[in-house]
Design an enzyme around this catalytic site. Structure first.
Site, PDB file in Angstrom:
ATOM      1  N   SER A  44     116.695  -9.836  24.548  1.00 56.41           N
ATOM      2  CA  SER A  44     117.707 -10.881  24.397  1.00 56.41           C
ATOM      3  C   SER A  44     118.388 -11.137  25.744  1.00 56.41           C
ATOM      4  O   SER A  44     117.718 -11.411  26.729  1.00 56.41           O
ATOM      5  CB  SER A  44     118.693 -10.486  23.296  1.00 56.41           C
ATOM      6  OG  SER A  44     119.452 -11.596  22.894  1.00 56.41           O
ATOM      7  N   ASP A 256     114.654 -13.710  18.581  1.00 59.36           N
ATOM      8  CA  ASP A 256     115.317 -12.683  19.376  1.00 59.36           C
ATOM      9  C   ASP A 256     114.692 -11.299  19.191  1.00 59.36           C
ATOM     10  O   ASP A 256     114.505 -10.826  18.068  1.00 59.36           O
ATOM     11  CB  ASP A 256     116.791 -12.631  18.975  1.00 59.36           C
ATOM     12  CG  ASP A 256     117.652 -11.916  19.998  1.00 59.36           C
ATOM     13  OD1 ASP A 256     117.407 -10.727  20.247  1.00 59.36           O
ATOM     14  OD2 ASP A 256     118.577 -12.551  20.538  1.00 59.36           O
TER      15      ASP A 256
END
Length: 392
Positions: A44, A256
């Site tokens: 991320s 993500d």
């Protein structure tokens, strides 16, 4: 000679916490981070940090990126902002909070034309997750045989940062290669090693790239996972056989990487071991982005349904992922792991620290930077850091 790993957690704007700690570490080692570490991994926002460091940026440059450009990634606070109306028209009431346009533009500006395989040293590992195959995507700068190919560095970061409920999933082209097991005039049986999921090949384009039937392209219909067999839309003119290799064109639906490993340290250790390094040769510096302190009382957790859990659940999942992978890494590495992480409360500076990944207010960013500076200068943290650097 130690094999040094730098691992960087996810956390949205809180990535500025890790960047601030790295600025101090960079001073202490007195050399660029990409020259000191052998493998850098991130998930991320950690993927942005990892990619930036691996491509030669200093920690201070990364801090400035967060300070100056984060408002383009997270352009408003409320889901009821008028700026969100185009998303509602496109995706409906369940639309993600933000468009990915700002995210993509910022990352394209940051990394330009650099591609994943352009990063030769240090090794770079970035984590994402594919909602189609329901498997983790591990982007590796040193593995040129993977199905994603030599994609732009900015795109690996988009894949890793597309947090559910905040951003839409990112569509990434995928190529899967294998050897034909057998075929009939209207079907093909795929290689066991490439048959990963029941639905991934339905309506996918397959091309015979060598051997019997080379050059033919068809579309797979009615793929049946257990038998690895699929029907094709048009009969083969020259039926492939065991001499034939194929390439299937499909996609990743990337979200993500925090869904799989918000703390990617164990992924990096596994790769180091796979590369032939012994556990006692490996050291891991693992940086968090601040530990959330927001409590969900039992009364809420008991009664909440889909609507109430929708966004808080992301934070819970990411926190749980970080904790689990920290535990695994610590069990393998023991005293060759240093984890730098602090609670997002007022104990360091007396100032409020938001745990929201999209709170890009100037005050919050400055508070996070100040807290990270105070934390890294604490006597016990400095002592632990010095001890770690001695064995590294």
């Amino acid at each position: 000679m130690p094999f040094r790993i730098l691992s960087l957690d996810g956390g949205g704007i809180r990535g500025v916490v890790a960047a601030t700690m790295l600025a101090e570490i960079e001073k202490q080692i007195n050399q660029p981070l990409n020259e000191y570490f052998n493998l850098i991994t991130g998930t991320s926002t950690g993927s942005i940090l990892a990619a930036a460091i691996a491509s030669g940026r200093s920690s201070q440059e990364i801090i400035e990126l967060y300070k100056q450009k984060s408002s383009r990634i997270f352009p408003y606070i409320s889901r009821y902002s008028l700026k969100r109306i185009p998303l509602l028209f496109r995706y409906g009431v369940s639309a993600p909070k933000f468009s990915d346009r700002g995210l993509i533009e910022v990352l394209q500006e940051a990394f330009g034309q650099t591609k994943l395989f352009d990063i030769v040293t240090p090794l770079l590992l970035i984590v994402s997750y594919d909602t189609i195959s329901q498997q983790t995507i591990i982007f590796k700068s040193w593995r040129t045989d993977k199905g994603y190919g030599n994609i732009p560095l900015w795109e690996t970061c988009v894949c890793s940062t597309s947090a559910p409920t905040y951003f839409p999933a990112h569509k990434l082209d995928r190529r899967i290669n294998g050897i034909v097991q057998k075929a009939t005039i209207d079907s093909i049986t795929l290689d066991d090693d490439t048959s990963l999921a029941n639905d991934i090949y339905n309506n996918a384009q397959i091309r015979i790239i060598s051997g019997t039937g080379s050059g033919q392209t068809r579309t797979i219909r009615n793929y049946i996972g257990p038998s690895q067999r699929g029907l094709i839309d048009v009969p083969w003119e020259n039926i492939p056989d065991g001499t034939s290799t194929y390439s299937i064109k499909t996609i990743y639906s990337a979200i993500d990487g925090g869904v799989a490993a918000n703390n990617p340290s164990s992924c990096a250790v596994a790769e180091a071991l796979r590369l032939g390094y012994k556990a006692e040769e490996i050291t891991v510096l693992s940086l968090g982005t601040g530990q959330r302190t927001r409590v969900i009382p039992f009364e809420k957790a008991e009664s909440w349904g889909l609507i109430q859990w929708a966004q808080p659940l992301i934070g819970v999942l990411f926190d749980g992922s970080s904790d689990v992978y920290e535990y695994i890494t610590s069990q393998i590495m023991r005293d060759r792991l240093l984890r730098l992480q602090f609670k997002l409360d007022r104990h360091l500076t007396g100032k409020r620290l938001s745990d929201d990944i999209d709170d890009v207010s100037t005050q919050n960013i400055n508070n996070l930077i100040e807290a990270a500076q105070v934390y890294i200068q604490q006597t016990k943290v400095q002592a632990a850091l010095q001890d770690f650097l001695k064995i590294s």
